[in-house]
Scaffold this motif. Sequence first.
Motif, mmCIF file in Angstrom:
data_model
loop_
_atom_site.group_PDB
_atom_site.id
_atom_site.type_symbol
_atom_site.label_atom_id
_atom_site.label_comp_id
_atom_site.label_asym_id
_atom_site.label_seq_id
_atom_site.Cartn_x
_atom_site.Cartn_y
_atom_site.Cartn_z
ATOM 1 N N ALA A 1 0.846 -1.198 0.000
ATOM 2 C CA ALA A 1 0.000 0.000 0.000
ATOM 3 C C ALA A 1 0.882 1.249 0.000
ATOM 4 C CB ALA A 1 -0.904 -0.003 1.227
ATOM 5 N N GLU A 2 0.479 2.228 -0.795
ATOM 6 C CA GLU A 2 1.223 3.494 -0.845
ATOM 7 C C GLU A 2 0.864 4.332 0.376
ATOM 8 O OE1 GLU A 2 3.396 4.349 -3.099
ATOM 9 O OE2 GLU A 2 2.911 3.367 -4.993
ATOM 10 N N GLU A 3 1.880 4.843 1.056
ATOM 11 C CA GLU A 3 1.622 5.744 2.177
ATOM 12 C C GLU A 3 2.174 7.120 1.787
ATOM 13 O OE1 GLU A 3 3.785 5.052 5.793
ATOM 14 O OE2 GLU A 3 2.332 6.139 6.999
ATOM 15 N N VAL A 4 1.261 8.056 1.598
ATOM 16 C CA VAL A 4 1.660 9.394 1.166
ATOM 17 C C VAL A 4 1.154 10.419 2.179
ATOM 18 C CG1 VAL A 4 1.566 11.102 -0.707
ATOM 19 C CG2 VAL A 4 1.480 8.661 -1.257
ATOM 20 N N VAL A 5 2.080 11.236 2.665
ATOM 21 C CA VAL A 5 1.759 12.271 3.652
ATOM 22 C C VAL A 5 2.306 13.600 3.127
ATOM 23 C CG1 VAL A 5 2.084 13.058 6.053
ATOM 24 C CG2 VAL A 5 1.915 10.606 5.556
ATOM 25 N N LEU A 6 1.535 14.677 3.315
ATOM 26 C CA LEU A 6 2.014 16.007 2.937
ATOM 27 C C LEU A 6 2.004 16.912 4.162
ATOM 28 C CD1 LEU A 6 2.953 17.820 0.536
ATOM 29 C CD2 LEU A 6 0.556 18.530 0.319
ATOM 30 N N LEU A 7 3.190 17.371 4.556
ATOM 31 C CA LEU A 7 3.301 18.360 5.633
ATOM 32 C C LEU A 7 3.219 19.729 4.967
ATOM 33 C CD1 LEU A 7 6.318 16.867 7.676
ATOM 34 C CD2 LEU A 7 3.900 16.224 7.745
ATOM 35 N N ASP A 8 2.258 20.543 5.393
ATOM 36 C CA ASP A 8 1.938 21.739 4.617
ATOM 37 C C ASP A 8 1.384 22.831 5.532
ATOM 38 O OD1 ASP A 8 1.571 23.336 2.389
ATOM 39 O OD2 ASP A 8 0.109 22.040 1.417
ATOM 40 N N PHE A 9 1.137 24.000 4.964
ATOM 41 C CA PHE A 9 0.527 25.133 5.651
ATOM 42 C C PHE A 9 -0.451 25.740 4.650
ATOM 43 C CE2 PHE A 9 1.129 29.771 6.993
ATOM 44 C CZ PHE A 9 0.219 29.670 8.039
ATOM 45 N N TRP A 10 -1.703 25.872 5.027
ATOM 46 C CA TRP A 10 -2.782 26.109 4.056
ATOM 47 C C TRP A 10 -2.558 27.258 3.066
ATOM 48 C CZ3 TRP A 10 -5.513 30.597 3.652
ATOM 49 C CH2 TRP A 10 -5.486 31.471 4.751
ATOM 50 N N PRO A 11 -1.972 28.447 3.462
ATOM 51 C CA PRO A 11 -1.845 29.501 2.448
ATOM 52 C C PRO A 11 -0.592 29.376 1.586
ATOM 53 C CG PRO A 11 -1.334 30.397 4.622
ATOM 54 C CD PRO A 11 -1.530 28.932 4.781
ATOM 55 N N SER A 12 0.216 28.350 1.803
ATOM 56 C CA SER A 12 1.482 28.234 1.076
ATOM 57 C C SER A 12 1.263 27.913 -0.405
ATOM 58 C CB SER A 12 2.358 27.141 1.686
ATOM 59 O OG SER A 12 3.442 26.844 0.819
ATOM 60 N N PRO A 13 1.677 28.826 -1.314
ATOM 61 C CA PRO A 13 1.543 28.513 -2.740
ATOM 62 C C PRO A 13 2.445 27.348 -3.152
ATOM 63 C CG PRO A 13 2.719 30.592 -2.431
ATOM 64 C CD PRO A 13 2.256 30.160 -1.083
ATOM 65 N N PHE A 14 3.494 27.125 -2.354
ATOM 66 C CA PHE A 14 4.415 26.027 -2.660
ATOM 67 C C PHE A 14 3.768 24.681 -2.328
ATOM 68 C CE2 PHE A 14 6.804 29.868 -1.611
ATOM 69 C CZ PHE A 14 7.428 30.078 -2.833
ATOM 70 N N GLY A 15 3.106 24.626 -1.188
ATOM 71 C CA GLY A 15 2.369 23.414 -0.823
ATOM 72 C C GLY A 15 1.218 23.137 -1.787
ATOM 73 N N MET A 16 0.609 24.212 -2.290
ATOM 74 C CA MET A 16 -0.512 24.042 -3.241
ATOM 75 C C MET A 16 -0.062 23.297 -4.496
ATOM 76 S SD MET A 16 -2.329 27.795 -3.088
ATOM 77 C CE MET A 16 -2.191 28.703 -1.550
ATOM 78 N N ARG A 17 1.192 23.498 -4.891
ATOM 79 C CA ARG A 17 1.717 22.793 -6.069
ATOM 80 C C ARG A 17 1.614 21.276 -5.878
ATOM 81 N NH1 ARG A 17 7.344 26.251 -6.612
ATOM 82 N NH2 ARG A 17 6.523 27.961 -7.907
ATOM 83 N N SER A 18 2.047 20.818 -4.730
ATOM 84 C CA SER A 18 2.014 19.372 -4.465
ATOM 85 C C SER A 18 0.587 18.868 -4.334
ATOM 86 C CB SER A 18 2.818 19.063 -3.195
ATOM 87 O OG SER A 18 4.161 19.457 -3.387
ATOM 88 N N VAL B 1 10.575 13.905 0.517
ATOM 89 C CA VAL B 1 10.981 14.647 -0.683
ATOM 90 C C VAL B 1 10.703 16.119 -0.373
ATOM 91 C CG1 VAL B 1 10.653 14.978 -3.162
ATOM 92 C CG2 VAL B 1 10.337 12.693 -2.169
ATOM 93 N N CYS B 2 11.750 16.953 -0.434
ATOM 94 C CA CYS B 2 11.610 18.366 -0.083
ATOM 95 C C CYS B 2 11.689 19.252 -1.319
ATOM 96 C CB CYS B 2 12.702 18.759 0.913
ATOM 97 S SG CYS B 2 12.674 17.753 2.418
ATOM 98 N N GLU B 3 11.210 20.487 -1.168
ATOM 99 C CA GLU B 3 11.160 21.503 -2.220
ATOM 100 C C GLU B 3 10.036 21.192 -3.210
ATOM 101 O OE1 GLU B 3 13.312 24.456 -2.223
ATOM 102 O OE2 GLU B 3 13.430 23.594 -0.225
ATOM 103 N N SER B 4 9.138 22.164 -3.370
ATOM 104 C CA SER B 4 7.875 21.914 -4.082
ATOM 105 C C SER B 4 8.042 21.498 -5.545
ATOM 106 C CB SER B 4 6.962 23.137 -3.986
ATOM 107 O OG SER B 4 7.566 24.270 -4.591
ATOM 108 N N LEU B 5 8.926 22.146 -6.296
ATOM 109 C CA LEU B 5 9.077 21.776 -7.709
ATOM 110 C C LEU B 5 9.667 20.375 -7.855
ATOM 111 C CD1 LEU B 5 10.262 25.058 -9.493
ATOM 112 C CD2 LEU B 5 7.984 24.019 -9.503
ATOM 113 N N ILE B 6 10.556 20.027 -6.940
ATOM 114 C CA ILE B 6 11.125 18.672 -6.936
ATOM 115 C C ILE B 6 10.019 17.663 -6.609
ATOM 116 C CG2 ILE B 6 12.785 17.137 -5.768
ATOM 117 C CD1 ILE B 6 14.593 19.653 -5.455
ATOM 118 N N GLN B 7 9.136 18.037 -5.698
ATOM 119 C CA GLN B 7 8.002 17.166 -5.348
ATOM 120 C C GLN B 7 7.100 16.932 -6.554
ATOM 121 O OE1 GLN B 7 6.000 18.834 -1.919
ATOM 122 N NE2 GLN B 7 7.915 18.944 -0.777
ATOM 123 N N VAL B 8 6.796 17.999 -7.294
ATOM 124 C CA VAL B 8 5.913 17.862 -8.462
ATOM 125 C C VAL B 8 6.556 16.931 -9.498
ATOM 126 C CG1 VAL B 8 4.786 19.081 -10.383
ATOM 127 C CG2 VAL B 8 4.765 20.086 -8.094
#
Length: 219
Positions: free
Chosen positions: A2-19, A64-71
Amino acid sequence: MAEEVVLLDFWPSPFGMRSRIALAEKGIKYEYKEEDLRNKSALLLQMNPVHKKIPVLIHNGKPVCESLIQVQYIDEVWHDKAPLLPSDPYQKATGRFWADYVDKKIYDLGSRVWKTKGEEQATAKKEFIETLKLLEKELGDKPYFGGESLGYVDVAFIPFYSWFYAYEKCGNFSIEAECPKLIAWAKRCTQKESVAKSLPDQQKVYDFILEMKKRFGIE
């Protein structure tokens, strides 16, 4: 397994929105963990010990860190659905160039618009609009930056649309008046469910920025 995927984020972050958009485009179920950036969790510090920043994508326990690398990572791992980067090496390089341009310009210039006033703000606004016009020129008459479907540059750039209203209110200008094609593109993107559900309300972002201005003593 099973894939386990977690995103640590902050709601107004445009960088987190990318992921968030990339995961939604791929139809990947994940656990969203909201971070308090003034009291960072032990998990965030453990998973991103170098920068100690959000967003952090955790896939089967590996960060995996940094939003563009995540995408890019999301696109490579779940490559069988909704490709974000083209297969052609030159087109891929071009997409990476423009996503990098967005990364280097939009957040910093936008921040200068809401954090300054007077002459400094006027300069920031001018540079911000020039940057948007350059991106609008690159978009041209295409529906999306990559062509006919939502792609890597769109995912990198569209999160900032949720901040546009705040920039306009703080800087007293209209982005649509300056860049109508860019706003038409943004509205096209937000018609997609993956984008619409990943971007917060523009008024909510503006209220957040007003709180930040108070905290920093910017009036």
